[in-house]
Each structure stands twice: as C-alpha cells, then as structure tokens.
Design an enzyme around this catalytic site. Structure first.
Site, mmCIF file in Angstrom:
data_model
loop_
_atom_site.group_PDB
_atom_site.id
_atom_site.type_symbol
_atom_site.label_atom_id
_atom_site.label_comp_id
_atom_site.label_asym_id
_atom_site.label_seq_id
_atom_site.Cartn_x
_atom_site.Cartn_y
_atom_site.Cartn_z
ATOM 1 N N GLU A 96 0.822 -1.212 0.000
ATOM 2 C CA GLU A 96 0.000 0.000 0.000
ATOM 3 C C GLU A 96 0.859 1.267 0.000
ATOM 4 O OE1 GLU A 96 -3.760 -0.422 1.797
ATOM 5 O OE2 GLU A 96 -3.499 1.419 2.939
ATOM 6 N N GLU A 218 -12.816 9.664 11.411
ATOM 7 C CA GLU A 218 -12.948 9.428 9.962
ATOM 8 C C GLU A 218 -13.737 10.569 9.295
ATOM 9 O OE1 GLU A 218 -11.623 7.170 7.909
ATOM 10 O OE2 GLU A 218 -10.686 5.877 9.397
HETATM 11 C C1 HMH Z 1 -8.084 7.819 7.295
HETATM 12 C C2 HMH Z 1 -8.024 6.392 6.904
HETATM 13 N N1 HMH Z 1 -8.875 5.514 7.478
HETATM 14 C C3 HMH Z 1 -8.848 4.208 7.155
HETATM 15 C C4 HMH Z 1 -7.944 3.744 6.231
HETATM 16 C C5 HMH Z 1 -7.952 2.276 5.854
HETATM 17 O O1 HMH Z 1 -6.752 1.670 6.006
HETATM 18 C C6 HMH Z 1 -7.071 4.680 5.648
HETATM 19 N N2 HMH Z 1 -6.163 4.289 4.709
HETATM 20 N N3 HMH Z 1 -7.135 5.983 5.999
#
Ligand code: HMH
Length: 229
Positions: A96, A218
């Site tokens: 990733e 989030e």
């Molecule tokens: C802010 C955020 N929440 C969750 C994920 C999931 O891995 C991510 N990449 N970024």
C-alpha cells in the site's frame, strides 16, 4: 444466529448491533459527501489530491498501530488464526505504501513535503494512544475493524453499478472497495465479535466508545480532505 454464537438476545453480533444503534454517525463516516462526489463523478481533484497526500501520512502511522495489535494478538488471543489475519493486513501495508508513492507521482503530489493537517494529526495521535500496552486487545482490535471498514464501505460505494466514478479514480476505489478487502474486514469483524462476546462489560463499553471515536475521526478526515478544516 443462535444464542451463544456471536449474538445478543436478538441474534445480532455486537458490532452489527452498534452499527445499527449508531446508524446516523456511521453513515456520516461511510457515505460522506467526499465519497458521494467521487461516486457521482463531481469530486474536486484538488480535494482528492489533498486526501491522497494526507492518507499516505495516516497509513505510515497506521503501521505501528497495527504492529501493536499484532503484538497483543500474540500475547492475549486464544485463537491462533487472529495473528494470521493481522499479519496479513500488516504485510499488505508494504504494498500500500508503494502504491501511494506511484499514485502520488501520477497526480504530482509531493509526499515528502506534505505536512499533516490538524484532523490527521489528531487521528494519528489517537492511533498512538491505542497502541499503548495499557489498551486491551479487545479495544484495539475493535478500532482496527472500524478503521478498515469505513474505507471498505466508502470505496465500495464508488464501484457499485450506476456509480459514475471517474476512470482515473477507479484504482483508488478498488484498493479498499474490492471484494477481497471486504472479506478481510469481515475476518476482523469476526475476531472483534468473538472477543467482545467474552469480554467484561466495562471493556465492551470502552470498545463501543472507541468505535464511535473512530467514526468521528474518519468524518473529520473526510472533511479535511474537502478543505473544510
Ligand atoms: C483515514 C483512513 N482511514 C482508514 C484507512 C484504511 O486503512 C485509511 N487508509 N485511511
């Protein structure tokens, strides 16, 4: 589902019960205007680039958090397969991070000179607090499930038939919205539910609070990406 399975008296697992109970905030996190704009093909590309640069910083901080969950699984879990699920997640973060670098160069986003914004710093600080040895495996694994699931649900929405996600954003949406990532989230959910079922009520309460905190971090992260903070 029978009693004694992953269920409350209504047969729902703890995580499913919370998701229903807290539906409005859950939907603010999983159907945010930023995601809906991707899905409708109207997203502001500057916002997307801002999200990309900030999320790279977040994922780098997610690595030590997930390593702490792995360590807790090794020490506190009674189920050997937990470690394998978490280790798989940790291993895929390597790929990733590489993906972020190549995507950033495609969009001309300069990762190494991008400074974390306030909402990101606050979220990363929260991750650091969860990595403390004082935080139980149950609470940490609940946070892990919530963090991954918000992205899975959000980006899966952009891949549904009828969505008008721009072609150049499909790859991003697939990263978290693909079926394999969905199964991975379900594996984490099963771990969390199994732990929660056996946990004392004060730990369950703490895990629910952490779930709600993740949702609000989030939402702030999406708002930040839209340029609202
Ligand atoms: C802010 C955020 N929440 C969750 C994920 C999931 O891995 C991510 N990449 N970024």
């Amino acid at each position: 589902m029978e009693r004694g399975g992953n269920g409350d008296a209504n047969g729902k697992s703890t995580t499913a019960t919370w998701t229903n109970l807290h539906r409005p905030i859950y939907e603010r996190a999983t159907r945010h205007p930023f995601i809906l704009a991707i899905r409708e093909g109207t997203v502001d590309i500057a916002a997307f680039k801002r999200w990309l640069g900030q999320d790279y910083i977040f994922v780098r901080d997610f690595v030590p958090f997930l390593a702490s969950v792995l360590l807790k699984a090794c020490k506190q879990s009674d189920e050997p397969s937990d470690m394998e699920v978490i280790l798989g997640g940790l291993a895929s973060l390597s790929d990733e991070l590489s993906w972020f670098k190549s995507e950033a160069s495609k969009w001309d986003v300069h990762l190494y000179t991008t400074a974390p914004q306030k909402a990101n710093l606050e979220y990363c600080r929260f991750l650091q607090s969860l990595a403390s040895p004082e935080v139980s495996y149950i609470v940490a694994v609940t946070a892990f499930w919530a963090i991954e699931t918000v992205y899975q649900e959000s980006f899966a929405l952009c891949l549904e038939s009828g969505s008008e996600t721009p072609a150049e954003l499909i790859d991003t949406c697939r990263r978290w919205g693909n079926a394999g990532f969905g199964q991975y989230c379900q594996s984490i959910q099963r771990i969390a539910d199994r732990c929660l079922e056996k946990a004392p009520s004060d730990e369950v309460k703490k895990a629910e609070e952490v779930f709600l905190s993740v949702l609000s971090y989030e939402i702030n992260f999406w708002n930040m990406s839209c340029g609202e903070s």
